[in-house]
Design a protein around this motif. Structure first.
Motif, PDB file in Angstrom:
ATOM      1  N   ILE A   4       0.726  -1.646  -0.293  1.00 14.00           N
ATOM      2  CA  ILE A   4       0.068   0.363  -0.278  1.00 14.00           C
ATOM      3  C   ILE A   4       0.898   1.313  -0.079  1.00 14.00           C
ATOM      4  CG2 ILE A   4      -1.603   1.208   1.262  1.00 14.00           C
ATOM      5  CD1 ILE A   4      -2.827  -1.394   0.519  1.00 14.00           C
ATOM      6  N   SER A   5       0.959   1.814  -0.901  1.00 15.39           N
ATOM      7  CA  SER A   5       1.382   2.709  -1.288  1.00 15.39           C
ATOM      8  C   SER A   5       0.387   4.384  -1.426  1.00 15.39           C
ATOM      9  CB  SER A   5       3.239   3.504  -2.512  1.00 15.39           C
ATOM     10  OG  SER A   5       1.744   2.996  -3.820  1.00 15.39           O
ATOM     11  N   ARG A   6      -0.964   4.252  -1.760  1.00 16.41           N
ATOM     12  CA  ARG A   6      -1.701   5.624  -1.845  1.00 16.41           C
ATOM     13  C   ARG A   6      -2.837   4.891  -1.052  1.00 16.41           C
ATOM     14  NH1 ARG A   6      -1.290   8.023  -7.766  1.00 16.41           N
ATOM     15  NH2 ARG A   6       0.601   9.263  -7.119  1.00 16.41           N
ATOM     16  N   VAL A   7      -3.336   5.460  -0.429  1.00 19.09           N
ATOM     17  CA  VAL A   7      -5.188   5.246   0.433  1.00 19.09           C
ATOM     18  C   VAL A   7      -6.201   5.659  -0.379  1.00 19.09           C
ATOM     19  CG1 VAL A   7      -6.364   4.808   1.790  1.00 19.09           C
ATOM     20  CG2 VAL A   7      -4.093   3.469   2.003  1.00 19.09           C
ATOM     21  N   THR A   8      -7.444   5.823  -1.042  1.00 19.18           N
ATOM     22  CA  THR A   8      -8.680   6.376  -1.454  1.00 19.18           C
ATOM     23  C   THR A   8      -9.254   6.389  -0.478  1.00 19.18           C
ATOM     24  OG1 THR A   8      -7.923   5.907  -3.941  1.00 19.18           O
ATOM     25  CG2 THR A   8      -9.971   6.915  -3.226  1.00 19.18           C
ATOM     26  N   VAL A   9      -9.310   7.812   0.570  1.00 21.96           N
ATOM     27  CA  VAL A   9     -10.668   8.211   1.784  1.00 21.96           C
ATOM     28  C   VAL A   9     -11.766   8.812   1.019  1.00 21.96           C
ATOM     29  CG1 VAL A   9     -10.491   9.409   3.479  1.00 21.96           C
ATOM     30  CG2 VAL A   9      -8.131   8.108   3.099  1.00 21.96           C
ATOM     31  N   PHE A  10     -12.965   8.387   1.237  1.00 21.60           N
ATOM     32  CA  PHE A  10     -13.788   8.279   1.289  1.00 21.60           C
ATOM     33  C   PHE A  10     -14.603   8.939   2.824  1.00 21.60           C
ATOM     34  CE2 PHE A  10     -14.401   4.884  -1.407  1.00 21.60           C
ATOM     35  CZ  PHE A  10     -14.288   5.369  -2.757  1.00 21.60           C
ATOM     36  N   THR A  11     -15.155  10.407   2.952  1.00 26.42           N
ATOM     37  CA  THR A  11     -15.277  10.922   4.286  1.00 26.42           C
ATOM     38  C   THR A  11     -16.199  11.885   3.510  1.00 26.42           C
ATOM     39  OG1 THR A  11     -14.574  11.123   7.137  1.00 26.42           O
ATOM     40  CG2 THR A  11     -13.338  12.288   4.175  1.00 26.42           C
ATOM     41  N   GLY A  12     -17.315  12.847   4.895  1.00 26.79           N
ATOM     42  CA  GLY A  12     -18.173  12.898   4.481  1.00 26.79           C
ATOM     43  C   GLY A  12     -17.495  15.411   4.183  1.00 26.79           C
ATOM     44  N   SER A  13     -18.243  15.859   4.055  1.00 29.27           N
ATOM     45  CA  SER A  13     -17.768  16.945   3.715  1.00 29.27           C
ATOM     46  C   SER A  13     -17.937  18.282   4.680  1.00 29.27           C
ATOM     47  CB  SER A  13     -18.765  17.645   2.184  1.00 29.27           C
ATOM     48  OG  SER A  13     -20.119  16.977   2.291  1.00 29.27           O
ATOM     49  N   ALA A  14     -19.271  17.353   5.787  1.00 34.52           N
ATOM     50  CA  ALA A  14     -19.293  17.842   7.434  1.00 34.52           C
ATOM     51  C   ALA A  14     -18.286  17.324   8.778  1.00 34.52           C
ATOM     52  CB  ALA A  14     -21.005  17.738   6.995  1.00 34.52           C
ATOM     53  N   ASP A  15     -18.341  18.073   9.681  1.00 38.85           N
ATOM     54  CA  ASP A  15     -17.546  17.460  10.634  1.00 38.85           C
ATOM     55  C   ASP A  15     -18.549  16.481  11.206  1.00 38.85           C
ATOM     56  OD1 ASP A  15     -15.250  18.767  10.071  1.00 38.85           O
ATOM     57  OD2 ASP A  15     -16.415  20.714  11.491  1.00 38.85           O
ATOM     58  N   GLY A  16     -19.972  16.288  11.306  1.00 37.36           N
ATOM     59  CA  GLY A  16     -21.147  14.877  12.240  1.00 37.36           C
ATOM     60  C   GLY A  16     -20.745  15.979  13.761  1.00 37.36           C
ATOM     61  N   SER A  17     -21.637  15.612  13.954  1.00 38.72           N
ATOM     62  CA  SER A  17     -22.733  16.118  14.799  1.00 38.72           C
ATOM     63  C   SER A  17     -21.210  15.324  16.983  1.00 38.72           C
ATOM     64  CB  SER A  17     -23.276  15.748  15.258  1.00 38.72           C
ATOM     65  OG  SER A  17     -24.114  14.178  15.333  1.00 38.72           O
ATOM     66  N   VAL A  18     -20.706  14.409  16.445  1.00 37.12           N
ATOM     67  CA  VAL A  18     -20.134  13.483  17.302  1.00 37.12           C
ATOM     68  C   VAL A  18     -18.446  14.504  17.261  1.00 37.12           C
ATOM     69  CG1 VAL A  18     -19.433  11.687  18.425  1.00 37.12           C
ATOM     70  CG2 VAL A  18     -21.464  11.416  17.688  1.00 37.12           C
ATOM     71  N   PRO A  19     -18.008  15.546  18.017  1.00 37.13           N
ATOM     72  CA  PRO A  19     -16.781  15.569  18.231  1.00 37.13           C
ATOM     73  C   PRO A  19     -15.428  14.373  18.404  1.00 37.13           C
ATOM     74  CG  PRO A  19     -17.626  16.381  20.094  1.00 37.13           C
ATOM     75  CD  PRO A  19     -18.773  15.942  19.522  1.00 37.13           C
ATOM     76  N   GLY A  20     -15.818  13.449  18.888  1.00 37.54           N
ATOM     77  CA  GLY A  20     -14.680  12.262  18.368  1.00 37.54           C
ATOM     78  C   GLY A  20     -14.648  12.177  17.065  1.00 37.54           C
ATOM     79  N   TYR A  21     -16.140  11.828  15.800  1.00 34.02           N
ATOM     80  CA  TYR A  21     -14.875  11.996  14.057  1.00 34.02           C
ATOM     81  C   TYR A  21     -13.800  12.671  13.968  1.00 34.02           C
ATOM     82  CZ  TYR A  21     -20.333   9.528  14.587  1.00 34.02           C
ATOM     83  OH  TYR A  21     -21.242   8.848  14.639  1.00 34.02           O
ATOM     84  N   LYS A  22     -14.138  13.775  14.494  1.00 33.09           N
ATOM     85  CA  LYS A  22     -12.777  14.674  13.890  1.00 33.09           C
ATOM     86  C   LYS A  22     -11.839  14.399  14.173  1.00 33.09           C
ATOM     87  CE  LYS A  22     -11.205  19.218  12.360  1.00 33.09           C
ATOM     88  NZ  LYS A  22     -12.223  21.347  12.658  1.00 33.09           N
ATOM     89  N   SER A  23     -11.564  14.762  16.011  1.00 31.06           N
ATOM     90  CA  SER A  23     -10.291  13.863  15.874  1.00 31.06           C
ATOM     91  C   SER A  23      -9.775  12.709  15.697  1.00 31.06           C
ATOM     92  CB  SER A  23     -10.176  14.641  17.303  1.00 31.06           C
ATOM     93  OG  SER A  23     -11.665  13.433  18.237  1.00 31.06           O
TER      94      SER A  23
END
Length: 196
Positions: free
Chosen positions: A7-26
Motif C-alpha cells: 500500500i503506497s496510496r489510500v483513497t479515502v472517502f469521507t464527509g464534507s461535514a464534521d458530524g455531530s459527534v466531536p470524536g469523529y473529527k479528532s
C-alpha cells in the motif's frame, strides 16, 4: 500463503461535514496523520470542508502527501483545499470516482453521508466483480458503521450477498489495525468467475 499487499496510496472517502459527534473529527485527524507517518499518500475528493478538510490538514501537518481529485464545477465553487500536495481537476463526478479508484492501492471509508456510502459501495461492488483486486475498508470510528454492518449482515441472511464478500471487507476502529489487515488481505473469489 498470501504475499503482503503493498500500500503506497489510500483513497479515502469521507464527509464534507464534521458530524455531530466531536470524536469523529479528532479520530479522523489521528488516522490521517497515521497514514502520512506510514509514508502512505492520501487520495481524496479535494475539499477543504468537514472531515475531508480535516483529513487533508492532519496529513499535511505531519509532512504527508495528499492528492485531491475534484470536478471542475466544484473547483469553481471555491471549495477546493488550497494547500494540497497535488490537485487534479476532472470534468465530472464520474471521472472523479474513476480517477480515485485508479490511483488508490486500497480504499477506506471514514464517517460520512450519502456520497461516502455511494463511493464505498461502488468500490466494494467492483471488488466483488473482479474490476479491481484492492482492499476495501471501513474505519469504524465510535461505532459509526455498526448500523451499516447490521444491514450488510441482513443482506447475507436474505441471500443477496455471499459471506465471503463480508469477510473480505476490512472493519477496524483504528488505523494501525486497519493497515495490518490491509497488508494481510487476500482477494476474494470473483462473483461471476467461471468454474475451472
Amino acid at each position: 500463503m498470501t504475499a503482503p499487499h503493498r500500500i503506497s496510496r489510500v483513497t479515502v472517502f469521507t464527509g464534507s461535514a464534521d458530524g455531530s459527534v466531536p470524536g469523529y473529527k479528532s479520530a479522523a485527524q489521528r488516522a490521517a496523520a497515521e497514514l502520512a507517518q506510514a509514508d502512505i499518500e492520501i487520495v481524496y475528493g479535494g475539499g477543504k470542508t468537514g472531515l475531508m478538510g480535516a483529513v487533508a490538514d492532519a496529513a499535511l501537518a505531519v509532512g504527508g502527501r495528499v492528492h485531491g481529485v475534484m470536478p471542475r464545477a466544484l473547483v469553481e465553487s471555491e471549495i477546493v483545499h488550497p494547500g494540497l500536495t497535488t490537485i487534479e481537476v476532472v470534468e465530472d463526478m464520474h471521472a472523479r470516482k474513476a480517477r480515485m479508484a485508479k490511483l488508490g492501492d486500497a480504499f477506506v471509508a471514514f464517517p460520512g453521508g450519502a456520497g461516502t456510502l455511494e463511493e464505498f459501495f461502488e468500490v466494494w461492488t467492483w471488488q466483488q466483480l473482479g474490476i479491481h483486486a484492492k482492499p476495501v475498508a471501513l474505519l469504524n470510528i465510535n461505532g459509526f458503521w455498526d448500523g451499516l454492518l447490521k444491514a450488510i449482515d441482513g443482506m447475507i441472511v436474505g441471500g443477496f450477498l455471499r459471506p465471503q464478500y463480508r469477510d473480505s471487507l476490512i472493519v477496524e476502529s483504528t488505523m494501525p489495525k486497519l493497515l495490518e489487515q490491509m497488508a494481510a488481505w487476500s482477494e476474494p473469489e470473483v462473483k461471476w468467475a467461471k468454474a475451472s
